[in-house]
Design an enzyme around this catalytic site. Structure first.
Site, PDB file in Angstrom:
ATOM      1  N   ARG A 193      57.131   0.335   1.621  1.00  9.17           N
ATOM      2  CA  ARG A 193      56.564   1.998   1.615  1.00  9.17           C
ATOM      3  C   ARG A 193      56.630   2.436   2.631  1.00  9.17           C
ATOM      4  O   ARG A 193      56.921   1.758   3.599  1.00  9.17           O
ATOM      5  CB  ARG A 193      55.340   1.883   0.770  1.00  9.17           C
ATOM      6  CG  ARG A 193      54.355   0.991   0.863  1.00  9.17           C
ATOM      7  CD  ARG A 193      53.720   0.794   2.253  1.00  9.17           C
ATOM      8  NE  ARG A 193      53.317   2.138   2.898  1.00  9.17           N
ATOM      9  CZ  ARG A 193      53.114   2.363   4.106  1.00  9.17           C
ATOM     10  NH1 ARG A 193      53.500   1.292   5.048  1.00  9.17           N
ATOM     11  NH2 ARG A 193      52.812   3.259   4.577  1.00  9.17           N
ATOM     12  N   GLY A 194      56.363   3.748   2.977  1.00  3.44           N
ATOM     13  CA  GLY A 194      56.726   4.536   4.017  1.00  3.44           C
ATOM     14  C   GLY A 194      58.128   5.233   3.946  1.00  3.44           C
ATOM     15  O   GLY A 194      58.949   4.537   4.068  1.00  3.44           O
ATOM     16  N   ALA A 195      57.839   6.570   4.136  1.00  8.08           N
ATOM     17  CA  ALA A 195      59.003   7.265   3.952  1.00  8.08           C
ATOM     18  C   ALA A 195      60.426   6.519   4.760  1.00  8.08           C
ATOM     19  O   ALA A 195      61.561   6.574   4.216  1.00  8.08           O
ATOM     20  CB  ALA A 195      58.898   8.632   4.088  1.00  8.08           C
TER      21      ALA A 195
ATOM     22  N   ARG B 230      61.507   6.440  -6.238  1.00  2.00           N
ATOM     23  CA  ARG B 230      60.591   7.375  -5.893  1.00  2.00           C
ATOM     24  C   ARG B 230      60.858   8.723  -5.792  1.00  2.00           C
ATOM     25  O   ARG B 230      61.961   8.707  -4.924  1.00  2.00           O
ATOM     26  CB  ARG B 230      59.639   6.918  -4.885  1.00  2.00           C
ATOM     27  CG  ARG B 230      58.941   5.651  -5.036  1.00  2.00           C
ATOM     28  CD  ARG B 230      58.038   4.993  -3.748  1.00  2.00           C
ATOM     29  NE  ARG B 230      56.800   5.964  -4.114  1.00  2.00           N
ATOM     30  CZ  ARG B 230      55.888   6.130  -3.069  1.00  2.00           C
ATOM     31  NH1 ARG B 230      55.833   5.213  -2.107  1.00  2.00           N
ATOM     32  NH2 ARG B 230      54.735   6.589  -3.177  1.00  2.00           N
TER      33      ARG B 230
ATOM     34  N   GLN C 248      46.263   2.014   2.283  1.00  2.00           N
ATOM     35  CA  GLN C 248      47.422   1.643   3.082  1.00  2.00           C
ATOM     36  C   GLN C 248      46.728   1.774   4.541  1.00  2.00           C
ATOM     37  O   GLN C 248      46.941   1.013   5.303  1.00  2.00           O
ATOM     38  CB  GLN C 248      48.558   2.499   3.081  1.00  2.00           C
ATOM     39  CG  GLN C 248      49.332   2.304   1.991  1.00  2.00           C
ATOM     40  CD  GLN C 248      49.010   3.355   0.821  1.00  2.00           C
ATOM     41  OE1 GLN C 248      47.922   3.715   0.685  1.00  2.00           O
ATOM     42  NE2 GLN C 248      49.740   3.633   0.003  1.00  2.00           N
TER      43      GLN C 248
ATOM     44  N   ASP D 251      56.411  12.724   4.298  1.00  2.00           N
ATOM     45  CA  ASP D 251      57.263  12.106   3.334  1.00  2.00           C
ATOM     46  C   ASP D 251      58.586  13.176   3.002  1.00  2.00           C
ATOM     47  O   ASP D 251      59.649  12.759   2.714  1.00  2.00           O
ATOM     48  CB  ASP D 251      56.807  11.679   2.082  1.00  2.00           C
ATOM     49  CG  ASP D 251      55.669  10.526   2.358  1.00  2.00           C
ATOM     50  OD1 ASP D 251      54.780  10.693   2.720  1.00  2.00           O
ATOM     51  OD2 ASP D 251      56.279   9.311   1.759  1.00  2.00           O
TER      52      ASP D 251
ATOM     53  N   ASN E 205      52.871  14.919   2.536  1.00  2.00           N
ATOM     54  CA  ASN E 205      52.454  13.434   2.982  1.00  2.00           C
ATOM     55  C   ASN E 205      51.336  12.995   2.180  1.00  2.00           C
ATOM     56  O   ASN E 205      50.838  13.574   1.054  1.00  2.00           O
ATOM     57  CB  ASN E 205      51.860  13.775   4.522  1.00  2.00           C
ATOM     58  CG  ASN E 205      51.658  12.352   5.138  1.00  2.00           C
ATOM     59  OD1 ASN E 205      52.664  11.452   5.194  1.00  2.00           O
ATOM     60  ND2 ASN E 205      50.693  12.186   5.773  1.00  2.00           N
ATOM     61  N   LYS E 206      50.931  11.760   2.362  1.00  2.00           N
ATOM     62  CA  LYS E 206      50.199  11.077   1.631  1.00  2.00           C
ATOM     63  C   LYS E 206      48.840  11.846   1.122  1.00  2.00           C
ATOM     64  O   LYS E 206      48.410  12.783   1.929  1.00  2.00           O
ATOM     65  CB  LYS E 206      49.564   9.854   2.481  1.00  2.00           C
ATOM     66  CG  LYS E 206      48.330   9.212   1.876  1.00  2.00           C
ATOM     67  CD  LYS E 206      48.746   8.491   0.504  1.00  2.00           C
ATOM     68  CE  LYS E 206      50.223   7.691   0.650  1.00  2.00           C
ATOM     69  NZ  LYS E 206      50.486   7.353  -0.731  1.00  2.00           N
TER      70      LYS E 206
END
Lengths: 343, 343
Positions: free
Chosen positions: B55-57, B95, B200, B241, B251-252
């Site tokens: 994960r993580g863009a 995703r 996270q 993201d 973003n998150k």
């Protein structure tokens, strides 16, 4: 067979006085298990308050008063006044923020010091505690009725933590408004913030609303701002642990960011609380002592460890919503509006 | 003995290309277990992206590109172009929000359609994927250096989610700034939002900073506003993201309330991201598709069920911070400031 399994409480009641003992729900185990505890020992009640088996500002006050009352019944013939003052001191020391705890114990203390140390003292103490319990039930109903006037037929209500019957001697504060609106036939929907770290929203409010057949959706606390921005909330109602003289309100951590988001998107933001939550000695929010709890509540979840070993964590139980962000405070005496100047 | 236990990766590296295979950390198991997976199957990578093992863009983009590359090596002699396009399609569908995924796959697709279906194609595809990986490493360093100029000697930095080496092909975006500041001898302290529902922050960022010997404190997401109000934060830096043409940033979930609190208390609020995160086709935040994930992530905590059975939950993975709230966007080309008009 465990006898405790036979213990019961009336519907929508988290605590009761039964034959000289206190009976209460151990809220740590909900929703997985409905365990009811019965005790005549104030230490058990103090530990339950400290460990959050009993939580919710008004309920803590009621439970502490009943803790003094069981002590009176238990030690009726042996240097009672001293024992009662020691119970009161022990109960004072359980949690620092909820105003109702101190309010209820101050009432109990006044009775203890003013009544001669004899049979009358037992009666007087029990009567005062039961008055506090009954009083809280009436206040909850009145709060619900006052708040219901603010709720539209199809209101989408955002809330945090648990402010229902599990948080009071009666049927709740913010959630009493929801109960009254539902009973009035309104098609309300409740958005419940899960309320980290101890998840009172996910565990307790979801359980109450499910049992009541009221429509709800759970979300993580940090999703609330996006929900509000998306136009999906009509009103936000929270409870309170302490309200300062100027209306600044300490409530469950996460209340302040809800207020910020409501302000930004012009959504009415209400606090629902009995007047016993108002601390008239406290000029403003900066003077409210905020309880900081164990880092373990943040670094893990129940017995499950999440963060790396030795992770330091900051774990304030409450934050403060400035009065300026509060559209109104719903009390048993109606809806109060700014500027708040509680005398 | 499980051979996988012998696999290694260089320090501060979440993914690598080793002898025609992809090697990556299964992030779901951190911090309890550092498991490294090696695969030559793009399906494994797609599942890892979907299930958040990767994960993580920026890392998703790199991993997808490498997923195409392993497919080229594996099927070098058999109707390769068709197999590669099918892998690209499968990886596209993992995703919906991270811009870097589509950016990287678009680059791979262009190579695939432009190169004849022969041995050259294998080489060209592998080269493109490794370029994307190397490129990301350089961008991460440049972001860290550009951001470091904003960091004071004793900065208290607030962040959310994980934006370190576990989120990129290199050493991170927002956390690369922290690494560079620490290496420059600054005494920074990092406040980490735990980042519900998948934690996270608590799991990954705490693990990275602990390993790097950088001072940090964990908090629940909803405590950040109170922390900022208490004057304990000097700067907030988040990842991204997807960044729309006008600077609106997805973003998150929980990023937007941080921006609100920073605005209210005049704390600088920065986004750190490579330019591959900018979606020039997307005019503004309202057009960004926000991934909604399973309610189970909210109703439970890891494998532990928390809410009552059948509790409905809303689980958006991201929210949008309007450009207006962003003091600057830290990219590999320096710190960009409003008004953002990405061409």
């Amino acid at each position: 067979m465990n006898l405790e399994e036979d213990l019961t409480l009336p519907p929508r009641q988290a605590i009761d006085w039964v034959d000289g003992k206190v009976r209460f729900i151990d809220q740590r185990l909900l929703p997985a298990k409905l365990k009811i505890v019965e005790t005549d020992d104030w230490h058990v009640i103090a530990r339950a308050i400290k460990g959050l088996s009993l939580r919710g500002a008004p309920l803590i006050g009621v439970a502490a008063a009943l803790g003094v009352a069981v002590t009176a019944v238990k030690y009726r013939n042996s240097r009672l006044q001293k024992k009662l003052l020691s119970a009161i001191d022990g109960l004072y020391a359980t949690r620092p923020t909820a105003a109702n705890l101190f309010w209820a114990l101050d009432r109990m203390k006044e009775i203890v010091v003013q009544t001669p140390d004899d049979e009358d003292l037992v009666e007087a103490v029990v009567k005062e505690a039961l008055d506090i319990l009954e009083d809280d039930r009436r206040r909850c109903l009145a709060i619900g009725e006052a708040g219901n006037a603010l709720i539209s037929e199809t209101a989408r209500i955002l809330t945090i933590c648990n402010t229902g019957f599990l948080a009071t001697g009666g049927e709740g504060t913010a959630l009493s408004v929801v109960y009254r609106a539902h009973e009035a036939g309104k098609g309300v929907h409740v958005w419940i913030c899960e309320t980290r770290p101890l998840l009172q929203g996910a565990r307790l409010t979801a359980w109450e609303l499910k049992n009541a057949g009221i429509s709800f959706t759970l979300l993580v606390d940090s999703a609330a701002a996006g929900l509000i921005a998306a136009g999906k909330v009509d009103i936000c109602i929270i409870g309170a642990d302490r309200i300062a003289k100027n209306g600044d309100t300490a409530n469950k951590i996460g209340s302040y960011p809800l207020a910020l988001a409501c302000r930004m998107h012009n959504i009415p933001f209400y606090v629902a609380a009995p007047e016993s939550t108002i601390d008239r000695e406290c000029p403003d929010g900066s003077k409210i002592i905020i309880e900081e709890r164990s880092p373990d509540e943040v670094t893990g979840f129940g017995s499950k460890k999440v963060a790396p070993d030795d992770t330091p964590a900051w774990n304030p139980a409450f934050d403060v919503v400035p009065a300026d962000y509060i559209t109104g405070i719903i009390t048993e005496n109606g809806v109060l509006e700014a500027p708040y100047m509680f005398e």
